[in-house]
Design an enzyme around this catalytic site. Sequence first.
Site, mmCIF file in Angstrom:
data_model
loop_
_atom_site.group_PDB
_atom_site.id
_atom_site.type_symbol
_atom_site.label_atom_id
_atom_site.label_comp_id
_atom_site.label_asym_id
_atom_site.label_seq_id
_atom_site.Cartn_x
_atom_site.Cartn_y
_atom_site.Cartn_z
ATOM 1 N N ASN A 7 5.166 5.360 -14.979
ATOM 2 C CA ASN A 7 3.955 4.658 -14.558
ATOM 3 C C ASN A 7 2.776 5.443 -15.146
ATOM 4 O OD1 ASN A 7 1.804 3.495 -13.280
ATOM 5 N ND2 ASN A 7 2.616 3.734 -11.211
ATOM 6 N N ARG A 91 6.056 0.567 -15.990
ATOM 7 C CA ARG A 91 5.195 -0.302 -15.182
ATOM 8 C C ARG A 91 4.016 -0.716 -16.051
ATOM 9 N NH1 ARG A 91 0.476 1.226 -11.169
ATOM 10 N NH2 ARG A 91 0.075 -0.849 -10.391
ATOM 11 N N HIS A 180 0.267 -5.801 -7.747
ATOM 12 C CA HIS A 180 1.296 -5.279 -6.825
ATOM 13 C C HIS A 180 2.511 -6.211 -6.764
ATOM 14 C CE1 HIS A 180 -2.298 -3.522 -4.378
ATOM 15 N NE2 HIS A 180 -1.787 -2.547 -5.140
ATOM 16 N N ARG A 241 -12.502 -0.040 -2.826
ATOM 17 C CA ARG A 241 -12.934 -1.312 -3.425
ATOM 18 C C ARG A 241 -13.418 -2.274 -2.341
ATOM 19 N NH1 ARG A 241 -7.439 -2.006 -6.239
ATOM 20 N NH2 ARG A 241 -7.455 -0.256 -7.671
ATOM 21 N N GLU A 385 8.530 0.639 -5.453
ATOM 22 C CA GLU A 385 8.253 -0.020 -6.733
ATOM 23 C C GLU A 385 9.098 0.579 -7.854
ATOM 24 O OE1 GLU A 385 3.980 0.385 -5.586
ATOM 25 O OE2 GLU A 385 3.750 -1.343 -6.898
#
Length: 398
Positions: A7, A91, A180, A241, A385
């Site tokens: 990743n 990823r 996601h 965010r 993940e």
Amino acid sequence: MNILVINCGSSSLKFQLINSDSEQCIAKGLCERIGIEGSQITYSPEGGEKEVNVTPMPDHTEAIRLVLEALTNPKTGVVKSLDEIGAVGHRIVHGGEKFAASTVITDEVMKAIEECNDLAPLHNPANLIGINACKALMPNTPMVGVFDTAFHQTMPEEAYMYGLPYEYYQKYKIRRYGFHGTSHSFVSKKAAEDLGKKYEDLKIIVCHLGNGASVSAVKNGKCVDTSMGLTPLEGLIMGTRSGDMDPAIIEFIAHKEGKSIDEIMSILNKKSGVQGLSDNLSSDFRDLEAEHNKGNANATRTLKTYCYRVAKYIGSYVAAMNGVDVICFTAGIGENAALVRSWVCQYLGYLGVTIDEEANHKRGEDVVITTPDSKTTVMVIPTNEELAIARETVRLVK
Ligand code: AMP
């Protein structure tokens, strides 16, 4: 087969080596500050000591070289040679409309990923650098790309279009993509498996509540809506965010504070969310909960506003799917913050949700947190993940 899962960010690189037969992680780690002074690699072999090594990493190729060196180190490594790594799963953040599924990486695929760079200017170029670095050092090892956006490509048009001039979609592909996806897919499938029900028969809402956060609606095994949009800025209030807000606020702040669009975007991405809303108390829910328990009004306001937004998204997805069977909480906050789950579920009386507070306080395992007579099942399912990427990689290279 051992699968190396990568990743890659612009200055960091997370890795895990996963044995696909046992589905166990046999080593993992992180390279930080790549291309910046003070770079370091953290390496943790399963059952061994964690090592931190401060060493220069001028670029990602050097970072990958150090990862492979750590994995094959005669004393602390977990494989004898690179031949024991059967494939690499990468990823990739944005696959645009080009990728509705994971894919074996070829030169053509790399070109197509590059064409999505405009949609994720911070992430996709870094992902490509990671692929190139791996290809340079392991030229004969198959590589697979697993996209954060792919799972959401099944959304119907009415869910992914914005109320904007259609030409922006035609010219620039401005639409909702969602992120996601690997986690939403993993968790929704796991919920069906845990409950012994057919994935294709269920209406599932997944709340992935981490530092970045999104909700998705999965109907009969397909994603039909999700809260993140063209970029990961839309939807829930997140760590830093803003999530949803009136777009006119951008112009308002620009005039009042004399700021450029770039400066405001940086505020919306890095200084908003629970960090901003709590008046800079923290972006971490452990701190916010502790402060709330001490009676800090900033923390209480922040947690209440956060949970209300999650509950509103759940409600909208119940409407989108005409019902819901299972609601899942996952990721850092979803898995650990019992208070957040409890407060969100307080809004769900209309779904017949009754929380079992004892189950709600369990940690680190798949657990149903509603009572047996609850009309809707609520679960906590730790996401994984990396394992999902490893599974996809094996499926495509076998
Ligand atoms: P993630 O992005 O999934 O790694 O989630 C990271 C976030 O999870 C952190 O910023 C915290 O806000 C939250 N978190 C992690 N551990 C806990 C905990 N024990 N209690 C509450 N929140 C937690």
